[in-house]
Design an enzyme around this catalytic site. Structure first.
Site, PDB file in Angstrom:
ATOM      1  N   GLU C 278       0.605  12.550  -2.999  1.00 31.43           N
ATOM      2  CA  GLU C 278       0.983  12.866  -1.618  1.00 31.43           C
ATOM      3  C   GLU C 278       2.504  12.856  -1.469  1.00 31.43           C
ATOM      4  O   GLU C 278       3.074  13.686  -0.758  1.00 31.43           O
ATOM      5  CB  GLU C 278       0.336  11.859  -0.659  1.00 31.43           C
ATOM      6  N   GLU C 281       3.700  15.985  -2.824  1.00 27.15           N
ATOM      7  CA  GLU C 281       3.356  17.080  -1.902  1.00 27.15           C
ATOM      8  C   GLU C 281       4.355  17.125  -0.749  1.00 27.15           C
ATOM      9  O   GLU C 281       4.830  18.197  -0.359  1.00 27.15           O
ATOM     10  CB  GLU C 281       1.927  16.910  -1.359  1.00 27.15           C
ATOM     11  N   CYS C 298      -6.120  10.210   4.262  1.00 27.13           N
ATOM     12  CA  CYS C 298      -6.931   9.145   3.651  1.00 27.13           C
ATOM     13  C   CYS C 298      -8.114   8.728   4.495  1.00 27.13           C
ATOM     14  O   CYS C 298      -9.076   8.176   3.996  1.00 27.13           O
ATOM     15  CB  CYS C 298      -6.094   7.888   3.433  1.00 27.13           C
ATOM     16  N   SER C 318      -2.265  16.884   4.497  1.00 28.13           N
ATOM     17  CA  SER C 318      -2.088  16.809   3.047  1.00 28.13           C
ATOM     18  C   SER C 318      -3.387  17.217   2.369  1.00 28.13           C
ATOM     19  O   SER C 318      -4.476  16.869   2.819  1.00 28.13           O
ATOM     20  CB  SER C 318      -1.729  15.382   2.650  1.00 28.13           C
ATOM     21  N   LYS C 357     -16.717   6.944   5.643  1.00 29.70           N
ATOM     22  CA  LYS C 357     -16.678   7.168   4.193  1.00 29.70           C
ATOM     23  C   LYS C 357     -18.040   7.601   3.671  1.00 29.70           C
ATOM     24  O   LYS C 357     -18.139   8.291   2.675  1.00 29.70           O
ATOM     25  CB  LYS C 357     -16.237   5.879   3.483  1.00 29.70           C
ATOM     26  N   GLU C 360     -18.017  11.200   4.245  1.00 31.36           N
ATOM     27  CA  GLU C 360     -17.069  11.850   3.339  1.00 31.36           C
ATOM     28  C   GLU C 360     -17.687  12.014   1.944  1.00 31.36           C
ATOM     29  O   GLU C 360     -17.562  13.067   1.307  1.00 31.36           O
ATOM     30  CB  GLU C 360     -15.785  11.023   3.240  1.00 31.36           C
ATOM     31  N   GLU C 365     -17.988  19.496  -1.106  1.00 30.84           N
ATOM     32  CA  GLU C 365     -16.831  19.748  -1.979  1.00 30.84           C
ATOM     33  C   GLU C 365     -16.395  18.504  -2.742  1.00 30.84           C
ATOM     34  O   GLU C 365     -15.556  18.591  -3.640  1.00 30.84           O
ATOM     35  CB  GLU C 365     -15.666  20.334  -1.174  1.00 30.84           C
ATOM     36  N   CYS C 503      -7.618   0.541   8.465  1.00 30.87           N
ATOM     37  CA  CYS C 503      -8.908   0.284   7.812  1.00 30.87           C
ATOM     38  C   CYS C 503      -9.359  -1.163   7.949  1.00 30.87           C
ATOM     39  O   CYS C 503     -10.558  -1.433   7.910  1.00 30.87           O
ATOM     40  CB  CYS C 503      -8.823   0.652   6.349  1.00 30.87           C
TER      41      CYS C 503
END
Lengths: 153, 422, 573
Positions: C278, C281, C298, C318, C357, C360, C365, C503
């Site tokens: 990141e 990036e 994230c 990102s 999560k 996710e 993908e 988190c």
């Protein structure tokens, strides 16, 4: 009348949303609000859909299901109750061939209870659309229904 | 006309067209507003205090003191709100006031707004009152056109406007915080208090909220002066009271009376007694949230002082006569079904309690209830009235409690009835 | 100060104190269910009623503020009767299957019923069988357990700004649910699970996936590996009676090994990897005039938010996968080769503070072979605690153990990913040194720490000032998105974490979280950072080795395939 028009008429404020939605609902032949319409009211007022849906399910004059052209609302609170509203209901159920809460097959009448309509001085009473009918007798009920049947066809 | 009838608020009924502001003005309308705008706001409030006017919605709070609190409150803007959510079964006086003389209410609100320093008013009318809403809408437009509403009213520099808000089918809107919630576009659910509306009302701002009948009195108080208004009445109850008389009575209807009338006079003289000469079994005062009393208490005057001795009040002015054909439990079931239907569902005692009350009453009806269950019912009613969030849950037990007090045998007599039948 | 008397005890409390808090000062705990210290006072459950002398009715302690001379009784016969009856009424309208319930022994209603000594219910049980919602991979709704306290409504509306839940209907038919009773998967729910954290009962809970993990552990053909997110180690102890803010990394590793996991790895390793990718990036975008500000990626609740609410801003996000998914990609795309196994032999589990999560992990993908998910099962911190209890592991008595190689070594920069501002701070530690070639004088970027909703900082990169922002909660994220849309966000880099506090305040963390608990967990995160020998991601030797052995260079071809992803416009009508 579309959702935006009716809201504009009411100044598009959250407080006047109830009145706007009621008027809109009354303008529809089947006296109910669809999911799309409820979402449109939310979008136009900027309120969350969950809130507008909450309103629709909280206030008893709204319906999410199609109803008859004429909603026959019978009062059964104490002043009407002691003046025989039970008989009014029985008479209407017999005349219309439906039970309380149902809609006639021709889509003309829905039979509902209403909370007191403030017409206790003419108990037993009922409201159909904007009109209040009081001091109901079987004959009177029959002629009211007959007249609406003719007018509604 | 009985000598205890007095036409003050109802004087124009039938004599003017509710659609005509000219009719209203011709009969002295808006003269009080003109007079009030020439007075100091504090002087107006002083007149209202001197009049002894108490809220006509049921709770009977002194109107002048309420207005003073709003005037003294620091928030801004301020509002006047008319509670026209007349949903209490047995009441129809406000419907008459709105449908027959809408400008009287509007004028009362404008005067109040000037006195408390409000610049916007709202009349919240129950959704069932379609006709009243239309009449008020039209009357407000006319008042605006005549310069009684809007900017710089009558050239005095006072700005005030108002609108009609429609409910959509909810009895609990009559509770002031629930009504304010509805006015803010929310479901009508009350909130905890304090603070009260006088300091944190509509949109969290100071708000004078009163019943239709209360506001309708204001022009008369300004017109005749507080002292003159107070003169017809006792120390605790001044002015007139609108009585909504209904049930098993020959001449049900709206009557405007002075507070020295007795309940029996209302029923017998104004109402012409019970049809068929039947006996009165019980009378409910105020509506479902009010007590049910036996005929032996009907000689009480409706004056607050006299009724208070029996823990009663004339409240909103509904008098529902129930004759001797009625079954007490049948009446109670109907009342409790009403509350069960109208509970907002927010607080536990009311939301969960009403269903349990109905279940217990049902057992009484069937004669299956035990002593323990009747005791449970009593305790549940106590907890509901003690611990519910708003007036609905607190008042819902009133009718059953009064039945237990005055007609207790009728409930206790049902215990074990099923067993006896066998 | 105001003088009051509570249960005959005279005390002084500041003006404006509620009876509830005043009583606490007097050593009296008044029970409550709708009240929550971080949310608006609702006073609807009525469990906290007390007797105030002179008041006509009982008063709710949560909402009533003290006045001079107030005399309060919290335990009078009248109060006890009312409180007990109110709870009995609730129980009569509650699905009473406590022993089978996910919240058994961890339920606020059950505890109060127990404390009040309710042994039987005089009220008739209300018969109801409302439809639940089991559509989501993250959350489940069982309306038959709901006590209508309204905490979830407010969490969703006020903290997250989504307003997806509200009261529907009235009287005893009232329910709390999405408009039109829709499934969570059919509305723009982000699966953050904050509703489940504040729910006092089991009306909204995480979807439990514990059994699937047991099954894998018991399968001799599977190599079962586990990764643990940074925020888990500062909260798991609470499940076993430890104070909030206790760092239990070593015990947690030992516990996971005791459960039978073959390898215990650390998501912190891929957090370091995230910083490298990141960070590069960001530098690439800065150098090549790419889309700025760049937004972190994230937090899957946040990704669900931007995909459903601001898809037009997706080019800002990102392309880095979250640390969980970077780990998953390595677990299935690198690790099998390293140990001589096939990808399908690996069962990869992650322990997360997060319910989103779970969503996710099952995104199509997020699969390097296009068939099997890179992360097979996600367990929340709460579920891990349940597994440990199922296995009879005495957590407090465990000796501390170390993570396994190669994905066990990490830095302080990775640990702080668990708190709001942590990703930003970790990135700045690396970006500064990569750009300037200098060593940071101080590693602590305190401007981006703490519970303030939106934080800003300016970093001097060798003469170039770079402005950054940090937001937590989606209500705050929304404010920044509106700024970007209006062209008024002159930031280079923005960190967004979906949950309040980051988190550590995730939707899968132990119950009982308040801002006070969040602060304690955050303090523990920075304590863990301070105590680690390496505190910058780019100095992690295992990361360096991974690039040398396998990945090549940051943003390289392999990284592109394994560590980066793309997003979708999932805006709902």
């Amino acid at each position: 009348m579309d959702v935006k028009e009716v809201l504009d008429k009411y100044g598009n404020s959250p407080g006047r949303l109830l009145g706007a939605m009621l008027e809109y609902q009354r303008s529809k032949p089947q006296n109910y609000l669809t999911e799309e319409e409820i979402k449109a009211f939310a979008k136009e007022t900027g309120l969350p859909v969950s809130r507008v849906y909450s309103l629709v399910t909280f206030y008893s004059l709204f319906s999410e299901v199609p109803r008859g052209k004429y909603i026959v609302q019978v009062c059964h609170d104490v002043p009407c109750h002691v003046n025989g509203s039970v008989n009014v209901v029985a008479e209407l159920e017999k005349l219309l061939g439906i039970k309380m809460g149902e809609t006639t097959d021709d889509g003309l009448f829905t039979l509902e209870y209403t909370s007191c309509i403030g017409c206790c001085e003419m108990a037993p009473a009922m409201q159909i659309g904007e009109t209040v009918y009081g001091n109901l007798t079987p004959e009177k009920i029959a002629s009211i229904i007959e007249e609406l049947r003719r007018a509604g066809k | 006309m009985s000598k205890k009838e007095k036409k003050l608020l109802t004087a124009r009924f039938g004599n003017i067209s509710p659609d005509s502001i000219d009719d209203y003005i011709k009969t002295g309308g808006y003269a009080s507003l003109k007079k009030a705008l020439g007075m100091a706001p504090d002087a107006i409030i002083a007149e209202v205090k001197a009049s002894g006017l108490r809220g006509r919605g049921g709770a009977g709070f002194p109107t002048g003191i309420k207005m003073e609190s709003v005037r003294r409150a620091t928030g801004s803007p301020k509002y006047v709100v008319c509670n026209a959510d007349e949903g209490e079964p047995g009441n129809f006086k406000d419907r008459y006031l709105m449908e027959k003389d809408p400008h009287q209410l509007i004028e009362g609100m404008i005067i109040s707004a000037f006195a408390v320093g409000a610049d916007y008013g709202a009349i919240f009318v129950r959704g069932e009152y379609i006709k009243a809403i239309k009449i008020l809408d039209n009357a407000i437009k006319q008042a605006r056109g005549a310069g009684f509403l809007g900017k710089n009213i009558l050239g005095t520099g006072f700005d005030f406007d108002m609108d009609v808000y429609s409910g959509a089918g909810s009895y609990v809107c009559g509770e002031e915080f629930a009504l304010l919630a509805a006015l803010e576009g929310k479901p009508a659910r009350s909130i905890f208090k304090p603070p009260y509306p006088t300091t944190e009302g509509l949109n969290g701002k100071p708000t004078q909220i009163n019943n239709v009948e209360t506001f309708a009195n204001i022009p008369h108080i300004i017109d005749m002066g507080g002292a003159a208004y107070a003169a017809f009445g006792s120390e605790t109850s001044t002015g007139t009271k609108l009585i909504s008389l209904s049930g098993n009575v020959n001449r049900p209807g709206l009557y405007e009376v002075t507070y020295d009338i007795t309940l029996r006079e209302i029923i017998e003289e104004l109402g012409g007694g019970v049809p068929g000469g039947r006996a009165i079994k019980m009378v409910q005062l105020g509506g479902p949230s009010g007590p049910i009393i036996p005929p032996s208490l009907l000689d009480l005057k409706i004056d607050a002082n006299e009724m208070r001795a029996y823990n009663l009040s004339i409240a909103s002015g509904a008098v529902i006569v129930i004759d001797d054909r009625a079954d007490t439990l049948d009446i109670l079931m109907r009342i409790m079904e009403f509350f069960h239907h109208e509970s907002c569902g927010k607080c536990t005692p009311c939301r969960e309690g009403l269903g349990q009350v109905l279940g217990l009453l049902d057992k009484l009806v069937d004669g299956r209830a035990t002593d323990a269950e009747l005791e449970l019912l009593r305790n549940l009613l106590d907890v509901m009235s003690q611990a519910s969030l708003c007036g609905l849950g607190q008042a819902a037990p009133t009718a059953i409690k009064s039945i237990l007090q005055y007609f207790g045998d009728e409930l206790y007599g049902r215990i074990g009835a099923a067993k006896e039948v066998k | 100060m105001v003088n009051i008397t509570i249960n005959n005890k005279k005390i002084q409390v500041p003006e404006g104190t509620t009876i509830l808090n005043a009583a606490k000062q007097a050593g009296i705990d008044i029970p409550y269910l709708c009240y929550h210290p971080d949310l608006d006072i609702k006073a609807n459950c009525r469990v906290c009623v007390v007797e105030v002398e002179g008041s006509r009715t009982l008063q709710t302690a949560c909402s009533t503020r003290v006045w001079e001379g107030m005399v309060v009784h919290t335990n009078s016969p009248k109060v006890r009767q009312a409180r007990k009856m109110i709870v009995e009424l609730m129980l009569a309208d509650h699905q009473m299957d406590c022993t089978y319930c996910k919240r058994n022994n961890n339920c606020e209603l059950q505890k109060i019923a127990s404390d009040l000594g309710i042994r039987e219910n005089p009220f008739k049980q209300v018969e109801k069988d409302l439809d639940g919602d089991y559509s989501s991979p993250s959350l489940e709704r069982n309306p038959n357990k709901c006590i209508k306290c309204g905490r979830c409504i407010q969490m969703c509306a006020k903290v997250q700004g989504l307003s997806l839940l509200d009261y529907v209907g009235r009287s005893d038919e009232v329910e709390i649910k999405p408009a039109f009773g829709k499934y969570l998967t059919d509305i723009a729910c982000v699966a953050c699970g904050q509703c489940s954290v504040v729910c006092p009962v089991a009306a909204i809970t995480e979807k439990e996936d514990i059994d699937r993990v047991w099954e894998a552990i018991n399968d001799p053909n599977k190599v079962v590996i586990v990764q643990t997110a940074p925020a888990v180690r500062v909260a798991l102890g609470e499940e076993f009676g430890m104070e909030p803010g206790k760092v239990v990394t070593g015990k947690m590793v030992a516990a996971l090994r005791a459960l039978g996991f073959d390898k215990v790895f650390d998501t912190d390793f891929t957090a370091d990897l995230t910083i490298i990718e990141e960070g590069h990036e960001l530098l690439h975008r800065l150098k090549t005039g790419g889309v700025l500000p760049m937004l972190t990626s994230c937090s899957p609740g946040w990704i669900n938010f931007i995909e459903q609410y601001y898809p037009e801003l997706l080019p800002h996000v990102s392309t880095c996968k979250s640390p969980q998914q970077m780990f998953g990609a390595l677990a299935k795309g690198y690790y099998p080769h390293k140990i001589g196994k096939r990808p399908e032999d690996i069962f990869s589990v992650s322990i997360m503070p997060c319910t989103a999560k779970k969503f996710e992990a099952q995104r199509p993908e997020m699969s390097v072979d296009g068939k099997n998910p890179d992360v097979d099962v996600v367990l929340t911190t709460r579920e891990l605690a349940k597994m440990l209890r199922q296995a009879g592991i005495n957590f407090g008595a465990l000796e501390e153990e170390e993570y396994d190689a190669p994905f066990g070594l990490s830095t302080g920069a990775a640990v702080i990913f668990g708190a709001t501002g942590g990703v930003m701070e970790a990135a700045l530690r690396t970006v500064y040194e990569v750009v300037t070639g200098k060593t940071l004088p101080s590693l602590d970027f305190t401007d981006v720490r703490g519970l303030e909703g939106i934080k800003e900082a300016v970093v001097d990169l060798d003469g170039t000032p770079v402005k950054v922002a940090v937001a937590h909660t989606l209500a705050n994220a929304r404010k920044l998105m509106e700024l970007i849309k209006a062209g008024k966000a002159d930031y280079a880099f923005i960190e967004i974490m979906c949950c309040p506090g980051g988190c550590i305040g995730g939707g899968g963390q132990p119950y009982g979280v308040t801002n006070e608990v969040r602060r304690q967990r955050i303090a523990a995160i920075y304590e863990a950072d301070r105590d680690l020998p390496i505190r910058k991601s780019h100095e992690n030797p295992a990361i360096k080795q991974l690039y040398e052995e396998f990945l090549g260079k940051p943003l390289g071809e392999k990284s592109h395939h394994l560590l980066h992803t793309h997003y979708f416009n999932r805006k709902k009508a």
